[in-house]
Design an enzyme around this catalytic site. Sequence first.
Site, PDB file in Angstrom:
ATOM      1  N   LYS A   1      27.614  31.061  38.310  1.00 27.57           N
ATOM      2  CA  LYS A   1      28.121  30.022  39.191  1.00 27.57           C
ATOM      3  C   LYS A   1      28.194  30.512  40.646  1.00 27.57           C
ATOM      4  O   LYS A   1      28.117  29.725  41.583  1.00 27.57           O
ATOM      5  CB  LYS A   1      29.540  29.617  38.755  1.00 27.57           C
ATOM      6  CG  LYS A   1      29.648  28.980  37.415  1.00 27.57           C
ATOM      7  CD  LYS A   1      31.130  28.685  37.152  1.00 27.57           C
ATOM      8  CE  LYS A   1      31.364  28.313  35.721  1.00 27.57           C
ATOM      9  NZ  LYS A   1      32.820  28.200  35.432  1.00 27.57           N
TER      10      LYS A   1
ATOM     11  N   GLU B   1      21.517  35.167  44.907  1.00 33.92           N
ATOM     12  CA  GLU B   1      22.749  35.626  44.255  1.00 33.92           C
ATOM     13  C   GLU B   1      23.844  35.783  45.315  1.00 33.92           C
ATOM     14  O   GLU B   1      23.548  36.064  46.481  1.00 33.92           O
ATOM     15  CB  GLU B   1      22.392  36.970  43.598  1.00 33.92           C
ATOM     16  CG  GLU B   1      23.314  37.647  42.687  1.00 33.92           C
ATOM     17  CD  GLU B   1      24.029  36.858  41.636  1.00 33.92           C
ATOM     18  OE1 GLU B   1      24.742  35.916  42.004  1.00 33.92           O
ATOM     19  OE2 GLU B   1      23.970  37.239  40.463  1.00 33.92           O
ATOM     20  N   ASP B   2      25.083  35.614  44.913  1.00 31.01           N
ATOM     21  CA  ASP B   2      26.177  35.798  45.865  1.00 31.01           C
ATOM     22  C   ASP B   2      26.473  37.274  46.126  1.00 31.01           C
ATOM     23  O   ASP B   2      26.746  37.679  47.248  1.00 31.01           O
ATOM     24  CB  ASP B   2      27.448  35.080  45.374  1.00 31.01           C
ATOM     25  CG  ASP B   2      27.804  35.436  43.933  1.00 31.01           C
ATOM     26  OD1 ASP B   2      26.917  35.872  43.188  1.00 31.01           O
ATOM     27  OD2 ASP B   2      28.976  35.287  43.558  1.00 31.01           O
TER      28      ASP B   2
ATOM     29  N   ASP C   1      26.831  43.988  42.591  1.00 30.29           N
ATOM     30  CA  ASP C   1      27.929  44.950  42.468  1.00 30.29           C
ATOM     31  C   ASP C   1      27.400  46.109  41.604  1.00 30.29           C
ATOM     32  O   ASP C   1      26.737  47.013  42.120  1.00 30.29           O
ATOM     33  CB  ASP C   1      29.091  44.199  41.790  1.00 30.29           C
ATOM     34  CG  ASP C   1      30.418  44.887  41.916  1.00 30.29           C
ATOM     35  OD1 ASP C   1      30.523  46.025  41.445  1.00 30.29           O
ATOM     36  OD2 ASP C   1      31.364  44.297  42.461  1.00 30.29           O
TER      37      ASP C   1
ATOM     38  N   PHE D   1      37.405  43.955  46.266  1.00 35.10           N
ATOM     39  CA  PHE D   1      37.189  42.787  45.420  1.00 35.10           C
ATOM     40  C   PHE D   1      37.284  41.551  46.301  1.00 35.10           C
ATOM     41  O   PHE D   1      38.327  41.247  46.870  1.00 35.10           O
ATOM     42  CB  PHE D   1      38.216  42.726  44.289  1.00 35.10           C
ATOM     43  CG  PHE D   1      37.857  41.690  43.268  1.00 35.10           C
ATOM     44  CD1 PHE D   1      36.900  41.967  42.301  1.00 35.10           C
ATOM     45  CD2 PHE D   1      38.444  40.437  43.305  1.00 35.10           C
ATOM     46  CE1 PHE D   1      36.535  40.996  41.369  1.00 35.10           C
ATOM     47  CE2 PHE D   1      38.085  39.470  42.374  1.00 35.10           C
ATOM     48  CZ  PHE D   1      37.131  39.752  41.410  1.00 35.10           C
ATOM     49  N   VAL D   2      36.155  40.860  46.440  1.00 34.47           N
ATOM     50  CA  VAL D   2      36.077  39.758  47.398  1.00 34.47           C
ATOM     51  C   VAL D   2      36.013  38.401  46.686  1.00 34.47           C
ATOM     52  O   VAL D   2      35.592  38.329  45.528  1.00 34.47           O
ATOM     53  CB  VAL D   2      34.836  39.908  48.309  1.00 34.47           C
ATOM     54  CG1 VAL D   2      34.929  41.176  49.126  1.00 34.47           C
ATOM     55  CG2 VAL D   2      33.540  39.888  47.503  1.00 34.47           C
TER      56      VAL D   2
ATOM     57  N   ARG E   1      36.515  29.850  44.687  1.00 38.90           N
ATOM     58  CA  ARG E   1      35.079  29.639  44.959  1.00 38.90           C
ATOM     59  C   ARG E   1      34.869  28.716  46.157  1.00 38.90           C
ATOM     60  O   ARG E   1      33.873  28.792  46.852  1.00 38.90           O
ATOM     61  CB  ARG E   1      34.395  28.982  43.751  1.00 38.90           C
ATOM     62  CG  ARG E   1      34.234  29.883  42.543  1.00 38.90           C
ATOM     63  CD  ARG E   1      33.257  29.243  41.555  1.00 38.90           C
ATOM     64  NE  ARG E   1      33.365  29.776  40.227  1.00 38.90           N
ATOM     65  CZ  ARG E   1      32.770  30.888  39.793  1.00 38.90           C
ATOM     66  NH1 ARG E   1      32.022  31.589  40.617  1.00 38.90           N
ATOM     67  NH2 ARG E   1      32.919  31.294  38.555  1.00 38.90           N
TER      68      ARG E   1
HETATM   69  O1  LIG Z   1      26.107  43.312  39.946  1.00 40.02           O
HETATM   70  P1  LIG Z   1      27.059  42.852  38.900  1.00 40.02           P
HETATM   71  O2  LIG Z   1      28.125  43.866  38.604  1.00 40.02           O
HETATM   72  O3  LIG Z   1      26.390  42.390  37.655  1.00 40.02           O
HETATM   73  O4  LIG Z   1      27.890  41.660  39.519  1.00 40.02           O
HETATM   74  C1  LIG Z   1      27.328  40.566  40.143  1.00 40.02           C
HETATM   75  C2  LIG Z   1      27.577  39.300  39.394  1.00 40.02           C
HETATM   76  O5  LIG Z   1      28.980  39.101  39.170  1.00 40.02           O
HETATM   77  C3  LIG Z   1      29.344  37.801  39.562  1.00 40.02           C
HETATM   78  O6  LIG Z   1      29.125  36.888  38.520  1.00 40.02           O
HETATM   79  P2  LIG Z   1      30.167  36.610  37.333  1.00 40.02           P
HETATM   80  O7  LIG Z   1      29.774  37.371  36.125  1.00 40.02           O
HETATM   81  O8  LIG Z   1      31.558  36.833  37.842  1.00 40.02           O
HETATM   82  O9  LIG Z   1      29.914  35.083  37.025  1.00 40.02           O
HETATM   83  P3  LIG Z   1      29.967  33.830  38.014  1.00 40.02           P
HETATM   84  O10 LIG Z   1      28.735  33.911  38.882  1.00 40.02           O
HETATM   85  O11 LIG Z   1      29.924  32.662  37.086  1.00 40.02           O
HETATM   86  O12 LIG Z   1      31.223  33.918  38.829  1.00 40.02           O
HETATM   87  C4  LIG Z   1      28.377  37.482  40.670  1.00 40.02           C
HETATM   88  O13 LIG Z   1      28.218  36.084  40.838  1.00 40.02           O
HETATM   89  C5  LIG Z   1      27.106  38.132  40.223  1.00 40.02           C
HETATM   90  O14 LIG Z   1      26.318  37.272  39.421  1.00 40.02           O
HETATM   91  O1  HPA Z   2      33.965  41.558  44.438  1.00 40.20           O
HETATM   92  C1  HPA Z   2      33.765  40.699  43.535  1.00 40.20           C
HETATM   93  N1  HPA Z   2      34.533  39.575  43.455  1.00 40.20           N
HETATM   94  C2  HPA Z   2      34.335  38.633  42.497  1.00 40.20           C
HETATM   95  N2  HPA Z   2      33.387  38.715  41.574  1.00 40.20           N
HETATM   96  C3  HPA Z   2      32.587  39.792  41.614  1.00 40.20           C
HETATM   97  N3  HPA Z   2      31.548  40.109  40.822  1.00 40.20           N
HETATM   98  C4  HPA Z   2      31.068  41.255  41.264  1.00 40.20           C
HETATM   99  N4  HPA Z   2      31.774  41.703  42.328  1.00 40.20           N
HETATM  100  C5  HPA Z   2      32.739  40.795  42.565  1.00 40.20           C
END
Ligand SMILES: O=P(O)(O)OC[C@H]1O[C@H](OP(=O)(O)OP(=O)(O)O)[C@H](O)[C@@H]1O
Ligand code: HPA
Length: 270
Positions: free
Chosen positions: A89, A149-150, A153, A203-204, A216
């Site tokens: 998402k 991607e947002d 990490d 943590f952002v 969000r």
């Molecule tokens: O590099 P990584 O450690 O894999 O982290 C990155 C992922 O973590 C978050 O998604 P999340 O799993 O929280 O799902 P969301 O996009 O539905 O919030 C973010 O949107 C990336 O997709």
């Molecule tokens: O810094 C963060 N915040 C929220 N979700 C995340 N998923 C990877 N890194 C982060």
Amino acid sequence: MLLRKAVSARCGVQGGFSVALKCNPRFNSGSYVRTVGAASLTKQSATLHPDIGKVLYTQEQLEECLQRLGSQIGRDYADKHVVVIGVLKGGFMFCADLVRHIHPVPSIMEVDFFKASSYGSGMETSGRVKLDSGFDISSLSGKHVLVVEDIVDSGLTLTNVVALLESKGHASSVKVCTLLDKRARRKVQFEADYVGFTCPDEFVVGFGIDYSEMYRFLPYIGVPTEAAIARVAAEADSTRAARMRRLVEDNEVFVSDDERGKEGETAQRG
Ligand SMILES: O=P(O)(O)OC[C@H]1O[C@H](OP(=O)(O)OP(=O)(O)O)[C@H](O)[C@@H]1O
Ligand code: HPA
């Protein structure tokens, strides 16, 4: 004829995040119009959410970043058939804004979304990435794919997404654009092709990025206060625990003592 009487207002939030706004009284309850740039500032941009302790990237910095990335991508894909795929998402807001900034517009540009999730409701990656099975990978054949991607990490999500697209998609190319690159947290080696900001190890939340599905909607990116993190974790725990109790009471699930232990463990981690 519209009466265009703009009223200037000066609004500030923490850390010098201050923007000049114009409010058109015709649309009364605060329909704000930005004085510079293309994107509109919302009322939220001018007010710091009480759960946010620090703003890392203001809406204006995000706008500049979108313009820079949009021009880079526009140049690289000018004569190509590109499919921009936002990763849900978290990528929904960045992807929606980015496609509006891609200039020049590629010969053909499709926009799609793909669900991938690894964080559950906590602050640590589970390491297991769930990919959406409903996505038609065969439709990518012969096209140039740009995954949006947002945040990167640990790198696990995008490593899995790219591997899947490359092995099954038969795309002409697969590239990645991420708004934030949190390099200090990498568990696997991963380099994005386009990066908005190299992000500090914090943590952002905001601009699509959540903590337990909260925040969000924020139009800027910030760091939640410790009190907010603790409160949201406690709320998530009690919601999970209440759901579990309801299911057990309704006899819909059988929970072994072992599983009850795991639920408790998850709850403690938040
Ligand atoms: O590099 P990584 O450690 O894999 O982290 C990155 C992922 O973590 C978050 O998604 P999340 O799993 O929280 O799902 P969301 O996009 O539905 O919030 C973010 O949107 C990336 O997709
Ligand atoms: O810094 C963060 N915040 C929220 N979700 C995340 N998923 C990877 N890194 C982060």
